[in-house]
Design a protein around this motif. Structure first.
Motif: not given
Length: 343
Positions: A168-171, A203-211, A226-230, A246-250
């Motif tokens: 899992a990769v999360a915020a 460490g961020s809520f919106f950093d796709p490259p880092k995720a 893998i759980y794509a929390e971000r 995926s997470n929060m939306s389809d």
């Protein structure tokens, strides 16, 4: 960097105060509450204030629900995105002074400021995503209580992993994130007690490259589901040809051959309830989080799409049985907000 929801552990007392919305409030006198009885021919003005870009899944689900309300409930809707903490109170005041009867959004980065400002406009209803509690007379709260479908997703991951290691990769390691990741791993453990887990926080809520970078590292270390929390994680899963949740939306469209399913947060039940109460003149400062649970229609699993034909029948049957148990109240997914660690 957006620091929404990045609260210190010293706020744990506020974080524990999550009460269920008491519908008995409907009987209170309208004259004492935000919003008077609303005329049938007048559109309700609703605004939203978002700390992140609108693409960020958490805020986007609120936005999508309000757009649906605009079509189905006839509200007038306006929003502001990427609002910094220093500007939060100003934007709240502008909407309240502009005649907006209901203001929603994301107060995690401005908890004290948002409550203080709300008190200055007692006739306006405020409903914000928050890790703390509601504040009288007009500041309600909600959160994304989608740990139940996260658990179901984990069951699928546990069954579909061939390597015996999921990730899992999360915020960041805060309660709102931890409970989803922990539920995911708990679901996997139910079906495979020997499953291993890897966890990374960006460490961020919106950093796709880092995720994406964190996801690649996990995949290289043996993770095959893998759980794509971000955002950004699914891209890595597609490149490496492994399965993703995926997470929060389809988010199947991001990787039709990669994304099996994932927990979806449907904010419409919350939005619909708030609009109903404001129109009736009986909105109160309550915790509306219960409307995000599966039983209220506030969360569910995303469709399997292409995986509907390839996902083993016994796995789908297993998920349906557990889902029924949750909806019937015969199974409760534990809320574990401790920060998960890799095995």
């Amino acid at each position: 960097m957006d620091n929404r929801k990045n609260k210190s552990q010293s706020t744990s007392e506020g974080l524990s105060r999550r009460s269920v919305l008491e519908l008995g409030a409907l009987g209170l006198a309208a004259a004492m509450l935000p919003g008077s009885a609303f005329g049938k021919d007048k559109k309700l003005k609703v605004a939203a204030i978002f700390a992140t870009p609108i693409e960020e899944p958490w805020d986007n689900q609120i936005h999508v629900a309000l757009q649906k309300a605009e079509k189905e409930l006839g509200i007038e809707y306006k929003w502001s995105e990427k609002v910094q903490t220093a500007d939060f109170s100003r934007v709240m005041r502008e909407y309240a002074q502009g005649g907006y009867q209901l203001v929603l959004g994301d107060a995690f980065a401005a908890e004290r400021e948002s409550r203080r400002t709300a008190k200055q406009f007692p006739k306006t209803a405020f409903l914000f995503g928050s890790g703390a509690g509601p504040a009288e007379p007009n500041f309600g709260v909600f959160d994304n209580w989608i740990h139940e479908p996260a658990y179901l997703s984990g069951m699928i991951a546990g069954k579909m992993s061939k390597s015996g290691t999921i990730g899992a990769v999360a915020a960041m390691g805060i309660p709102e994130v931890n409970r989803l990741v922990n539920a995911f791993f708990a679901g996997a453990k139910e079906v495979n007690p020997n499953i291993k887990k890897k966890v990374a926080f960006i460490g961020s809520f919106f950093d796709p490259p880092k995720a994406k970078e964190a996801a690649v590292a996990q995949i290289d270390a043996g993770v095959d589901v893998i759980y794509a929390e971000r955002f950004g994680v699914i891209e890595a899963a597609v490149d490496k040809k492994i399965l993703a949740i995926s997470n929060m939306s389809d988010q199947s469209s991001l990787g039709p051959d990669t994304v099996i399913t994932g927990p979806v947060w449907d904010m419409y039940p919350t939005v619909e309830q708030a609009i109903k109460l404001v129109k009736a003149g009986v909105f109160t400062a309550q915790d509306y989080g219960d409307f995000s649970r599966m039983a209220k229609g506030g969360s569910h699993l995303a469709p399997y799409h292409k995986f509907d034909k390839t996902l083993p029948a016994d796995v789908k049957d297993m998920v349906e049985k557990k889902k029924a148990e949750i909806l019937e109240g015969n199974f409760r997914v534990d809320v574990d907000e401790n920060t998960p660690v890799s095995d």
